[in-house]
Enzyme design. Structure first.
Site, short mmCIF file in Angstrom:
data_model
loop_
_atom_site.label_atom_id
_atom_site.label_comp_id
_atom_site.label_asym_id
_atom_site.label_seq_id
_atom_site.Cartn_x
_atom_site.Cartn_y
_atom_site.Cartn_z
N ALA A 101 8.58 7.19 -7.38
CA ALA A 101 9.71 6.45 -7.34
C ALA A 101 10.19 6.26 -6.35
CB ALA A 101 10.28 7.90 -8.34
N GLY A 103 10.44 2.73 -7.48
CA GLY A 103 9.94 2.04 -8.17
C GLY A 103 9.83 0.44 -7.49
N LYS A 105 8.26 0.31 -4.85
CA LYS A 105 7.06 -0.55 -4.40
C LYS A 105 5.31 -0.29 -5.65
CE LYS A 105 5.32 3.59 -2.32
NZ LYS A 105 5.18 4.58 -3.90
N ARG A 140 13.66 11.32 -11.56
CA ARG A 140 13.53 10.53 -10.69
C ARG A 140 12.33 9.29 -11.29
NH1 ARG A 140 13.21 9.83 -5.19
NH2 ARG A 140 11.43 9.06 -4.89
N ASP A 181 1.88 7.27 -0.77
CA ASP A 181 3.23 7.53 -0.11
C ASP A 181 3.80 8.57 -0.08
OD1 ASP A 181 5.02 6.03 2.04
OD2 ASP A 181 5.99 5.86 -0.25
N CYS A 233 6.96 7.14 6.61
CA CYS A 233 8.03 6.36 7.19
C CYS A 233 8.58 7.15 8.47
CB CYS A 233 9.23 6.23 5.91
SG CYS A 233 10.05 7.22 5.27
#
Length: 359
Positions: A101, A103, A105, A140, A181, A233
């Site tokens: 989530a 979405g 990516k 999510r 991620d 990130c």
């Protein structure tokens, strides 16, 4: 999957947008950034590193644009696009997105595995093209499904509402690539044109790193996965190179692979030059860290070949047992020299389906 870059560019041109053209062979990255900085209203440019990424001027209002509403365009920061671009799974491959989530990516992954196939034009995606999107949050997960439906990524994506750590790797032998991620401190995110003040405590940072390592280790345990991309990130070394350092010291037969060779900004410290870093002010996008890990041990093809070779003598022994039991018994004793502790998981009959390899 809803449209092609050519068709989208034609649509924008018909609306009065102007594409700023440049010759990549004669244009440096710094020169490209100047082009981006100087974009005027109703101008756009195709990105320097990512082919299907279009760059619009800051504060461009696109949320209710027709191309957004029909899924032809997805709003996404360039930094967020880097992990999938670095992994670059080929058309027809199977990719698992461990933390899916919301979405965007996952939609990018679906586009990669489908190659040039455009869903709205009909036909079928490349054989074997598949995305497995894992998301533990039920709320999510619904957002994920909605975005995949709009982008047409749902044509090749199976959504699983489950914690990635609870997924049994042995049940997903078809997975070729994995995207990890995970949640992070997020101090690379730009908020109101300034770096977000993370204000994160050392305790919280340690907890984040603990789960990041756990997720990455789990991804590396999938039996036939060839490459895993790990990204955050975050700008902290603890969540990036630090995570890789500890995980790769525990798990052998994996290395950090080169990716997006034209990208100039790399990882910090010796041994991490193959990693990628984006910095907000320098690269005009959110700060991201990206590392592609590649399996260095025998791949599934060689395992399958070894498996078939080792199984042939057992078939011959069985046939000889009917005619010469003593000779067969001797061969059976010889076969017991195999190191079953290290090879039972690779060569057991139960694992045979996992040796299938997609073209």
């Amino acid at each position: 999957l809803c449209n092609s870059l050519t068709r989208v560019s034609r649509h924008l041109r018909d609306e009065g947008w102007l594409e700023i053209m440049y010759d990549k062979e004669s244009t440096s990255y710094s020169q490209f950034l100047e082009i981006v900085r100087n974009l005027k209203e109703s101008e756009y440019v195709v990105d320097y590193h990512i082919q299907n990424l279009i760059v619009f001027p800051p504060k461009t209002q696109l949320y209710d644009h027709a191309l957004i509403e029909d899924g032809s365009l997805l709003l996404q920061d360039k930094g967020s696009c880097m992990p999938v671009e670095a992994l670059s799974p080929p058309p027809g491959s199977c990719v698992l997105d461990a933390c899916s989530a919301p979405g965007m990516k996952t939609s990018q992954i679906a586009s990669k595995v489908c190659g040039n196939w455009v869903a709205v034009l009909g036909g079928k995606p490349p054989p074997g093209a598949k995305v497995i999107a894992v998301e533990r949050s039920t709320k999510r997960c619904q957002v994920l499904r909605d975005i995949l439906q709009r982008s047409r990524g749902d044509k090749v994506t199976t959504v699983i509402n489950q914690n990635f750590l609870e997924i049994d790797p042995q049940e997903y032998s078809e997975v070729d690539y994995i995207v990890v991620d995970p949640s992070c401190s997020g101090d690379g995110m730009v908020n109101r044109n300034a770096l977000a003040d993370s204000g994160i405590s050392q305790e919280k940072l340690a907890n984040l790193c603990f789960f990041q390592k756990k997720l990455l280790r789990h991804a590396l345990s999938f039996p036939n996965v060839k490459k895993v991309v790990y990204s955050t990130c975050s700008l902290t070394r603890e969540e990036n190179e630090g995570v890789l350092e500890e995980v790769l010291s525990d798990i052998k037969n994996w290395k950090i692979a080169e990716s997006i060779e034209s990208w100039e900004r790399r990882g910090e410290g010796e041994g991490y030059s193959a990693c990628l870093r984006t910095l907000p002010y320098e690269d005009l996008c959110n700060g991201f860290f990206v590392a592609v890990l590649e399996r260095t041990c025998e791949n599934s093809d060689s395992l399958q070949e070894k498996f078939s070779i080792k199984e042939e003598p057992s078939l011959e022994v069985k046939s000889e047992a009917e005619s010469n039991p003593l000779k067969a018994k001797k061969k059976k004793g010889d076969s017991e020299c195999i190191d079953t502790e290290n090879n039972s998981e690779k060569f057991s009959i139960k694992e045979e389906p996992s040796l299938e390899v997609k073209s």
